[in-house]
Design an enzyme around this catalytic site. Structure first.
Site, mmCIF file in Angstrom:
data_model
loop_
_atom_site.group_PDB
_atom_site.id
_atom_site.type_symbol
_atom_site.label_atom_id
_atom_site.label_comp_id
_atom_site.label_asym_id
_atom_site.label_seq_id
_atom_site.Cartn_x
_atom_site.Cartn_y
_atom_site.Cartn_z
ATOM 1 N N CYS A 1 0.758 -1.196 0.191
ATOM 2 C CA CYS A 1 0.135 -0.011 0.107
ATOM 3 C C CYS A 1 0.676 1.205 -0.118
ATOM 4 C CB CYS A 1 -0.870 -0.036 1.250
ATOM 5 S SG CYS A 1 -0.198 -0.210 2.852
ATOM 6 N N HIS B 1 -3.210 10.162 3.387
ATOM 7 C CA HIS B 1 -3.770 8.814 3.051
ATOM 8 C C HIS B 1 -5.103 8.896 3.432
ATOM 9 C CE1 HIS B 1 -4.091 4.576 3.256
ATOM 10 N NE2 HIS B 1 -2.973 4.398 3.088
#
Length: 644
Positions: free
Chosen positions: A26, A566
């Site tokens: 990720c 994020h």
């Protein structure tokens, strides 16, 4: 060490290629599914250059490299032959990991976690009610008694969640197992129907009107078909959990055989009919006895002589938290409250958590490293509010000995709590908020236990659990490893104010439900629970990273601050669905320029949290990274201050 060599070291630490099922990544982490966890050399993995931490979560071994670096390491390990997988494939594989008990407990946690907020709120209501009804408080308020309507209202606040707990459990279980949650909540409501004898009233005396006169009688279970004892399941968890599992699977099986044209009529009808029969006459009575057995066993442990039960449980509780299976205690605590009107486990759990708080404080006081101080003190504060993950994952486990000293202090504190007979009015809140659960005449004993346990955790760690010289050397190395090379804007400012990239509610980083962010491992910053679906640039900056999935962005500002934005937690698993990327790596943006758009409804539909983190990943390069926003913020308002 170059990235290719780092990749080789990672593979070696993972136990070799043959021990890796698949690898993905990720914005910050390399996510690895392994064949055998025991073959991983975890100490070696955490010591590899550029590794900022590593831990198991959701069946994956996650190695933190940080933004930018993780992409390069991923490319290198794939080039060396590691198999890849999509995020969805890894998620499905993670669900299969562990033995049957671990999988069962993980599922139980998935069911219970959404219910915890109402349990916490109810615990606070109970504490406030107990506080307001204390004679000393009533005298202070100048009242001799409260209005009956007011007392009734407070009882509604304190009783409703527990009366309706089976309905909440069946609803959540249906949700987890793929059934219709609305059918689940109706089934749960049937289990606490007002037509059934209230479980809390069985054996007590009641009255009813017969021929105009009040006749007293003893409340007994209803006899269905002449031999089945049936009562309401107020406050029960295990029977509701089993009803939810069986009901969801039965509903899904029906949908496979019922024609689509009849599905709306037939499936809910048959599900409610069959499951009401099974729930009331089979599953309910049988698993009520199982639940009673669990309560008896727990009470036996808690009544061992000389506080031995508290010593054992206080010593192991935080280890269980690290394994992630601690949510099973919610069911046990609910049973204790139902059976005893109080929860003796709450005080022991509080002791175990308080000990970790003391250990973290000791590290913060003893270290001379400003970065570690900046991590330890907020983590200790978070622990004081009942959230120990930042303290455990961010500080104590990283240095190991503080965690062990915390376990020792937790065992002693658990013994003290058990020996003094401490039991809270409810469960779900601990340490500082937990004081409200001890307004039953035990407040001073509770505070005494908390202070003693904190002092023990602090003293043991300060004297035996932490040596600053070793950690300063490690932290210095880690700081050097965190620096990421690339074509960035040359830093020219020594101080800069970053504006909020989103509108919404400000969330402290330590309260974010992801240990990588909440522990401070990625750096300091703030998070936002968004009220709008647009992300803006927080400053004039260069875009260093723009993930193809659109869920994460890296920026570098004129002060040299490397910012990670994020969007959501674990949203990488959505593979870009619901995200619109408006910039690319290498772009130069102005403060307030749109970076991305996202669909919050899709994030929620995927069962994920849309809380968005804004982190200065090179925090160690600054003397100050200070949050300026609190409460509700609009994009463009002052948000973070960085200063060299």
């Amino acid at each position: 060490m170059d990235n290719s060599q780092i990749a080789k070291e990672v593979i070696k630490a993972l136990g070799g290629r043959e021990n890796v099922r698949s690898v993905a990544h990720c914005a910050t982490r390399l996510r690895v599914m392994v064949v055998d966890e025991n073959k991983i050399d975890k100490e070696k993995a955490e010591s590899i250059e550029k590794v900022q931490g590593a831990f198991f979560n959701s069946g994956q071994y996650q190695i933190i490299f940080g933004t930018g670096t993780v992409n390069k390491i991923y490319d290198e390990v794939v080039a060396l032959g590691l198999p890849t997988a999509s995020k969805d494939e890894q998620k499905a594989e993670a669900a299969k990991q562990g033995n049957w008990f671990q999988r069962a407990v993980r599922t139980f946690g998935d069911v219970f976690v959404p219910i915890i907020p109402v349990i916490v709120a109810t615990g606070l209501f109970m504490g406030l009610r107990g506080l307001l009804t204390q004679p000393a408080v009533m005298n202070l308020l100048g009242v001799s008694s409260y209005n009956a309507d007011f007392l009734t209202y407070t009882q509604i606040l304190t009783d409703t969640a527990f009366i309706a707990l089976p309905a909440l459990v069946v609803w959540s279980t249906f949700r987890v197992f793929g059934g219709n949650p609305v059918i689940g909540i109706v089934l749960g409501l049937m289990m606490i129907s007002g037509s059934l004898p209230n479980a809390w009233s069985i054996g007590s005396e009641a009255a009813k009107i017969v021929d105009g006169e009040a006749v007293k009688y003893i409340v007994e279970p209803m006899k269905f078909f002449g031999f089945i004892d049936v009562v309401g399941h107020q406050g029960s968890v295990i029977p509701a959990f089993v009803v939810g599992i069986v009901g969801a699977k039965f509903e899904k099986a029906l949908r496979k055989v019922v024609p689509d044209v009849l599905d709306l009529l037939v499936t809910p009808f048959l599900t409610l009919l069959v499951m009401s029969i099974l729930g009331l006459f089979v599953i309910g009575p049988v698993f009520h006895q199982v639940e009673t057995g669990v309560e008896i066993a727990t009470n036996w442990l808690l009544t061992l002589p000389l506080g031995l039960g508290g010593l054992i449980f206080g010593g192991v509780h935080q280890v269980i938290v690290v394994t992630g299976v601690h949510h099973i205690f919610n069911a046990i605590e609910a049973g204790l409250v139902k059976a005893n009107g109080a929860d003796a486990l709450n005080a022991i759990i509080t002791a175990a958590m308080t000990a970790q708080l003391g250990a973290t404080l000791a590290v913060g006081v003893k270290t001379k490293n400003p970065k570690l101080k900046a991590l330890a003190f907020p983590a200790a504060l978070s622990a004081g509010l009942g959230i120990t993950e930042p303290a455990i994952f961010g500080v104590n486990l990283r240095y190991r000995k503080p965690f062990v000293m915390g376990l020792v202090a937790g065992a002693i504190g658990g013994w003290l709590a058990n020996f003094m007979g401490l039991a809270g009015l409810n469960y779900g809140i601990t340490i500082i908020p937990g004081t409200l659960l001890y307004t039953n005449g035990q407040l001073f004993q509770y505070i005494f236990m908390v202070l003693v346990t904190t002092a023990l955790g602090f003293a043991l760690t300060y004297m035996f659990g932490y040596e600053d010289e070793q950690k300063e050397e490690a932290e210095t190395a880690r700081t050097l490893e965190e620096a990421e090379t690339g074509q960035f804007i040359a830093p020219t400012l020594t101080e800069e104010v970053l504006v909020s990239p989103l509108s919404g509610k400000v969330v402290k980083l330590e309260n974010v439900d992801d240990p990588v962010f909440s522990s401070g491992a990625m750096g300091n910053g703030l998070a936002v629970k968004p009220s709008e679906n647009v992300v803006y640039a927080p400053a004039d900056a260069e875009v260093t990273i723009a993930f193809e999935t659109g869920h994460a962005y890296g920026l570098k500002t004129a002060s040299g601050a490397e910012i990670l934005i994020h969007i959501g937690i674990d949203t990488v698993s959505m593979d870009g669905d619901g995200f619109e990327k408006l910039v690319a790596a290498g772009d130069t943006v102005k403060a307030g320029q749109e970076l991305a758009r996202f669909d919050a409804d899709k994030i929620k539909a995927a069962g994920l949290d849309d809380t968005t983190m804004v982190i200065v990943t090179n925090t160690s390069d600054f003397t100050t990274v200070e949050g300026l926003a609190q409460g509700t913020v609009s994009h463009g308002q002052d948000f973070l201050k960085v200063e060299k």
